[in-house]
Design a protein around this motif. Structure first.
Motif, PDB file in Angstrom:
ATOM      1  N   THR A   1      -3.942  -0.583  -3.735  1.00  0.00           N
ATOM      2  CA  THR A   1      -3.190  -0.124  -2.569  1.00  0.00           C
ATOM      3  C   THR A   1      -1.746   0.174  -2.911  1.00  0.00           C
ATOM      4  OG1 THR A   1      -2.768  -0.561  -0.223  1.00  0.00           O
ATOM      5  CG2 THR A   1      -2.491  -2.420  -1.709  1.00  0.00           C
ATOM      6  N   GLY A   2      -1.159   1.087  -2.149  1.00  0.00           N
ATOM      7  CA  GLY A   2       0.237   1.450  -2.333  1.00  0.00           C
ATOM      8  C   GLY A   2       1.145   0.479  -1.608  1.00  0.00           C
ATOM      9  N   MET A   3       2.274   0.196  -2.209  1.00  0.00           N
ATOM     10  CA  MET A   3       3.300  -0.639  -1.575  1.00  0.00           C
ATOM     11  C   MET A   3       4.653  -0.060  -1.952  1.00  0.00           C
ATOM     12  SD  MET A   3       2.209  -4.586  -1.958  1.00  0.00           S
ATOM     13  CE  MET A   3       0.684  -5.209  -1.266  1.00  0.00           C
ATOM     14  N   GLY A   4       5.702  -0.641  -1.403  1.00  0.00           N
ATOM     15  CA  GLY A   4       7.036  -0.182  -1.739  1.00  0.00           C
ATOM     16  C   GLY A   4       7.504  -0.739  -3.071  1.00  0.00           C
TER      17      GLY A   4
ATOM     18  N   ALA B   1       3.573   1.355  -6.687  1.00  0.00           N
ATOM     19  CA  ALA B   1       4.659   1.879  -5.859  1.00  0.00           C
ATOM     20  C   ALA B   1       4.412   3.367  -5.665  1.00  0.00           C
ATOM     21  CB  ALA B   1       6.002   1.603  -6.505  1.00  0.00           C
ATOM     22  N   ASP B   2       3.291   3.660  -5.055  1.00  0.00           N
ATOM     23  CA  ASP B   2       2.929   5.022  -4.681  1.00  0.00           C
ATOM     24  C   ASP B   2       1.772   4.924  -3.709  1.00  0.00           C
ATOM     25  OD1 ASP B   2       3.299   8.077  -5.633  1.00  0.00           O
ATOM     26  OD2 ASP B   2       1.254   7.660  -4.982  1.00  0.00           O
ATOM     27  N   SER B   3       1.876   5.655  -2.617  1.00  0.00           N
ATOM     28  CA  SER B   3       0.907   5.455  -1.528  1.00  0.00           C
ATOM     29  C   SER B   3      -0.532   5.821  -1.913  1.00  0.00           C
ATOM     30  CB  SER B   3       1.332   6.228  -0.294  1.00  0.00           C
ATOM     31  OG  SER B   3       1.414   7.600  -0.574  1.00  0.00           O
TER      32      SER B   3
ATOM     33  N   LYS C   1      -5.474   0.821   4.099  1.00  0.00           N
ATOM     34  CA  LYS C   1      -4.885   0.046   3.020  1.00  0.00           C
ATOM     35  C   LYS C   1      -5.713   0.235   1.750  1.00  0.00           C
ATOM     36  CE  LYS C   1      -3.348  -4.769   2.725  1.00  0.00           C
ATOM     37  NZ  LYS C   1      -2.974  -5.794   3.722  1.00  0.00           N
TER      38      LYS C   1
END
Ligand code: SF4
Lengths: 179, 418
Positions: free
Chosen positions: B134-137, B119-121, B221
């Protein structure tokens, strides 16, 4: 799902990043999404929250939502009672986040939309009508995964309802929520 | 048909051969969150009806973005994260341990061939180790915490072939800024970037992290590299997990292949307020600077302080100018002290702050004043990024920041290195 409302545009159209949507100054200390929403788009347009109305559409150019992974960005937009965001393209983390929390995103040629235009959107049919200008815009159809998530009311509800993922995916993996 | 690195990693995690553009459900080896995003991870996790993290050893939470806490709102979030982490027995790093993207590889949680979401870009940083990260929400990470998996669209890949050799005083930061300037902030949206070529092979692992870290600044991504002897040595030093490198097939299909020769590259700067607003340093030389910052998940590593130290040794920061330094981890701080780098920088007049994100994202220390120019080794220069929308952020290498704080204006670091 039929959505209607007015277009809200910004001085900057392309590359509107998540820091502009909701500044790091707020996202780290405010947990209440309702309160966060009052700061939405503030660094780009300090009066935005005052000038927006319930049911408006945010209309932007390319690469909307680039930058950080903060889910507070689509949250702030949703809690500001914005119907949906329309842009020529979206950054990928923002794209997922928006559908995960149930905020629809629409890819279309936003040059055809002016500030204050009255719009109506039929997500299921994939039609955007610019009522003010009396014309229809072509939109990029949503992938099935996104429609499923929207229909379930977001990712939290999806997992809760199915006790795991139930998307039309390719996998040999057994999938279940851990208890 | 051959496969790219990313297609192979996904195939391993899906349990059958998959290729670009397929939507898949994949097993995840590791997931993480930081203090700005984990509050929502926890809320979503609970709302999903989950009770236990799928495997506590495969998750970490790091308090790095505003640490130590500057106010009671942040303290409340920190407490919530701390309580959850201890209760779930996941890997937990409290204030002062470092930036998540340094901690996760440094502590050996991730190894080549892994599939990682954070949870970090800037989770894409671990791509330097041949990892698909990869980052996600937050809710996506919560879904992984609850089930050990998530859905993905397997991305197509752009291949960057970097030939030649970086000249003296020109670093991997200059190279990645140059590439971002060339392809733009959305030039790799939804894609995976494979970085190859002699120039990449010649880089240290630390320098490779800098490049993989900034893949997201072109919308990518993943930003991934091949594994080699250096990767092997680095990972073995940090992790006891077993692994196998993943290599692209000769006949893998790429959406694009771009070739660059970087032997003539000069120091690069990203000007306010876009990361892709890149120019050669010479174009903005002389621009006055009020504050410098060396740190972050992009350039807060040991060799970054070594390079800055080469320039600042025996010199002083110009009066009226300040330099903030934040080592990317507690371990880096200790090593940099042992090697004397920190001492050199402090003698020159630098201010040392807690290992972690430091002033990068404007949540606690080091907020610039209205109208001030900042030069930073971070990865983003968006308006308001460091906490003031009326300040201007320039991005460059640690050497470039060091040269700028000596002169109080943007200056070519190469003249200090001859
Ligand atoms: S150092 Fe900056 S870019 Fe890196 S994780 Fe922290 S806030 Fe994000």
């Amino acid at each position: 799902m039929l959505l209607t409302g007015k277009a809200r545009k910004f001085s900057q159209e392309d590359d509107i990043n998540t820091d502009y949507i909701i500044s790091g100054r707020y996202k780290f200390k405010i947990q209440d999404p309702q309160e966060l929403a009052t700061h939405v788009m503030e660094d780009l347009d300090p009066n935005f929250f005052q000038r927006r109305q319930d049911g408006d559409f945010l209309v932007a150019g390319r690469n909307f939502g680039c930058g950080s992974s903060r889910e507070q960005a689509p949250q702030a937009i949703k809690y500001a009672k914005i119907n949906a965001v329309m842009a020529k393209s979206f950054a990928r983390i923002f794209y997922r986040n928006a559908f995960n929390i149930g905020l629809p995103l629409i890819e279309c040629d936003t040059d055809q939309i002016r500030e204050n235009d009255e719009l109506s959107v039929d997500l299921a049919k994939g039609v955007v009508a610019n009522i003010t200008q009396n014309k229809n815009l072509a939109i990029k159809p949503l992938p099935q995964v996104m429609l499923t998530l929207l229909a379930d009311g977001g990712l939290v509800e999806h997992i809760r309802k199915h006790q795991g993922f139930a998307l039309e995916e390719k996998s040999n993996i057994k999938n279940q929520i851990s208890k | 048909m051959g496969q790219t690195i990313i297609e192979k990693i996904f195939s391993r995690h899906v349990g059958k051969k998959v290729s670009a553009n397929e939507i898949v459900l994949a097993k995840i080896d590791f997931c993480l969150g930081q203090d700005g995003t984990s509050g929502i991870v926890i809320d979503s996790f609970k709302k999903m009806g989950a009770e236990k993290v799928f495997n506590p050893r495969q998750m970490a939470v790091i308090i790095d973005h505003s640490s130590p806490s500057p106010n009671e709102g942040v303290s409340r979030i920190h407490k919530k994260i701390r309580d959850f982490s201890l209760e779930q027995k996941i890997n937990f790093y409290d204030i002062g341990q470092g930036v998540c993207h340094q901690i996760v590889p440094e502590r050996g949680y991730v190894v080549p061939g892994d599939l990682v979401i954070g949870a970090d870009s800037h989770t894409c940083t671990y791509g330097a180790l041949n990892i698909a990260a990869t980052g996600m929400g937050s809710t996506d990470v919560a879904a992984c915490a609850a089930t050990g998996q998530n859905w993905f669209k397997v991305p197509a890949t752009i291949k960057f072939i970097c030939q030649g050799k970086l000249p003296l005083g020109v670093y991997s930061k200059d190279l990645i800024l140059y590439l971002i300037g060339q392809i733009g902030a959305d030039g790799a949206t939804y894609l995976s970037c494979e970085y190859t070529g002699q120039a990449i092979d010649a880089l240290s692992i630390e320098s490779r992290f800098t490049i993989a870290n900034m893949a997201i600044e072109m919308g990518a991504k993943f930003g991934i590299m091949n594994g080699d002897q250096k990767t092997l040595a680095w990972v073995k030093k940090h992790s006891s997990r077993k692994f196998k490198f993943v290599q692209a097939d000769q006949d893998a299909v790429y959406s694009k292949a771009l070739e660059f020769n970087i032997s003539q590259l000069t120091p690069q700067i990203a000007k306010p307020h876009q990361v892709d607003n890149v120019c050669p340093l010479s174009e903005v030389a002389g621009t006055p600077i009020a504050q410098g910052y060396i740190g972050t998940c992009t350039n807060g590593r040991l060799e970054d302080f070594a390079e800055a130290g080469k320039i600042l040794r025996g010199r002083k920061i110009k009066k009226g100018v300040r330099l903030i330094i934040a080592p990317a981890s507690n371990w880096i701080l200790k090593e940099a002290m042992k090697k004397g780098y920190i001492n050199i920088l402090l003698e020159a007049g630098a201010t040392l702050v807690t290992p972690g994100c430091g002033p990068c994202v404007g949540t606690h220390n080091g907020v610039p004043a209205d109208g001030e120019n900042v030069i930073s080794t971070a990865n983003r220069n968006f308006k308001g990024r460091m906490g003031n929308i009326n300040a201007f952020i320039y991005l460059g290498s640690p050497a470039t920041v060091a040269a700028a704080v000596i002169e109080g204006k943007i200056a070519d670091p190469r003249k200090y290195l001859k």
